[in-house]
Design an enzyme around this catalytic site. Structure first.
Site, short mmCIF file in Angstrom:
data_model
loop_
_atom_site.label_atom_id
_atom_site.label_comp_id
_atom_site.label_asym_id
_atom_site.label_seq_id
_atom_site.Cartn_x
_atom_site.Cartn_y
_atom_site.Cartn_z
CE LYS A 148 -0.36 -115.52 77.07
NZ LYS A 148 -0.14 -114.77 78.34
NE ARG B 77 1.05 -110.98 72.46
CZ ARG B 77 1.02 -111.03 73.78
NH1 ARG B 77 1.82 -110.26 74.50
NH2 ARG B 77 0.20 -111.86 74.40
CG ASP C 113 -1.30 -113.71 81.69
OD1 ASP C 113 -1.97 -114.62 81.20
OD2 ASP C 113 -0.77 -112.82 81.02
CG HIS D 35 1.92 -115.74 83.26
ND1 HIS D 35 2.38 -114.67 84.00
CD2 HIS D 35 1.96 -115.33 81.95
CE1 HIS D 35 2.67 -113.66 83.19
NE2 HIS D 35 2.43 -114.04 81.95
CD GLU E 237 6.11 -115.93 83.41
OE1 GLU E 237 5.71 -117.00 83.89
OE2 GLU E 237 6.35 -115.76 82.19
CE1 TYR F 144 6.15 -112.08 79.40
CE2 TYR F 144 5.38 -112.07 77.13
CZ TYR F 144 6.00 -111.43 78.20
OH TYR F 144 6.50 -110.16 78.03
#
Length: 371
Positions: A75, A15, A270, A96, A118, A94
């Site tokens: 990510k 991505r 995650d 996490h 998130e 993201y």
């Protein structure tokens, strides 16, 4: 503002943080956009696409991290990228963090201001930047589970749909949120027998309203999970505690009662995973076996369908990226409490209560400038 999107370097992550259409919107608003050459190739987006949209293409990530005020990724930054972060810049991706102490400390030491997709919220109480990837991961989970139930992949040799005179596979979904609903839809479509467990009765009502009697539901307790997991061929872990570590719903003791060759797909990995024996895996080495049970714990599941995922993610993130670029990040967070909810690390300090609690770190209240 100078906005940069580097190529993702996590294992088998294809991505990209910005599509050419997102770049065009930023350029139209007067911003300078840097894209690492080849960043969109895995999603079928060429360097020419980005150049036509008005991006400046650069070799490697160094120039992007050195000059961009806002880094837009997919990510969490890998160690080599953390070393390139600098004080005062904004990282939007993201993260996490509740499941990763080392990453949390690395980002604190970098001095970068880190906003996590998130934990950005919406007026309706949802998580709008997590939702599209949750939906895709949920739709992938039964497909992945079906693959690893095949004998050649280490599974029981069970077909989700069964066959005439042979029962369909038993699928247990732990969690009736976005992931669970999507997983249930696909598993039912594949012909499986589906049971969904959750402690939110309203979520179970929504499940029943959508699927009727084609899906069964139970209230989730330690006892009910322990009993139903014995019959499951495939378990999909889909429980979420926003911003915090995922709850442990499947204990090591429960594995001894499961069918040999059963499969666990832990979509919550995650955030640490819902299974006591879960540990992060990658697309290049996706599974391992504990007590005869196959565990699939890939931390970037939607990366396997990068074109769909990239466009779905950009549809959700673009308004926030534009707000940060147009207003400046401080003003954007001050104006929007929902975007402000995504700020995890500010000026080397943790400002997210779940992250601070997960790692026993001091919690710093947000300064008044954000209110």
């Amino acid at each position: 503002m100078r906005v940069g999107a580097p190529r993702e370097i996590k294992d088998n992550e294809y991505r990209v943080g910005l599509t050419p259409s997102s770049v065009a919107e930023l350029v139209h608003s007067g911003h300078d956009v840097l894209i690492e050459k080849g960043a969109g190739a895995g999603a079928g987006l060429t360097d020419d696409d980005y150049a036509l949209a008005g991006a400046r293409l650069v070799e490697g990530p160094a120039e992007i991290f050195a000059s961009a005020e806002l880094i837009v990724k997919v990510k969490e930054p890998q160690p080599i990228e953390i070393a390139l972060l600098r004080p005062g810049m904004v990282l939007f991706t993201y993260l996490h963090l509740a499941a990763d102490a080392a990453l949390t400390r690395g980002l604190m030491q970098s001095g970068a201001n880190c906003i996590a997709y998130e934990t950005v919220t919406s007026a309706g109480g949802g998580l709008p930047l997590l939702a599209p990837m949750s939906e895709i991961a949920g739709r992938l989970a039964p497909q992945v589970g079906a693959r690893f139930l095949e004998k050649g992949e280490g599974g029981r040799g069970v077909l989700l749909a069964g066959a005439p005179g042979v029962p369909s596979a038993e699928v247990l979904i732990l969690g009736a949120g976005n992931v669970g609903l999507q997983a249930a839809a696909i598993a039912l479509g594949m012909g499986a027998s589906v049971l969904v467990a959750d402690r939110n009765v309203e979520a179970l009502r929504r499940l029943e309203a959508r699927f009727g009697s084609t899906v069964r539901s139970i209230y989730s307790t330690r006892t009910s999970v322990a009993e139903t997991i014995k019959r499951a061929d495939l378990v999909i872990c889909a429980a979420l505690a926003p911003g915090a570590r995922a709850p442990i719903l499947v204990t090591r003791d429960m594995l001894h009662t499961m069918k040999r060759g059963a499969v666990i797909v832990d979509v919550a990995i995650d955030q640490g995973g819902c299974c006591e024996t879960s540990r992060p895996t990658s697309h290049s080495d996706p599974v391992y076996v504990v007590d005869g049970v196959v565990h699939y714990c890939v931390t970037n599941m939607p990366g396997v369908v990068p074109r769909t995922s990239t466009f779905a993610l950009n549809n959700a993130t673009l308004p926030f990226v534009l707000a940060i670029a147009n207003k400046g990040w401080r003003a954007a967070l001050a104006d929007d409490p929902h975007l402000r909810a995504g700020l995890d690390i500010f000026d080397g300090r943790v400002v997210s209560a779940p992250v601070a609690a997960a790692h026993e770190l001091p919690l710093t209240p947000l300064p008044g400038v954000f209110y």
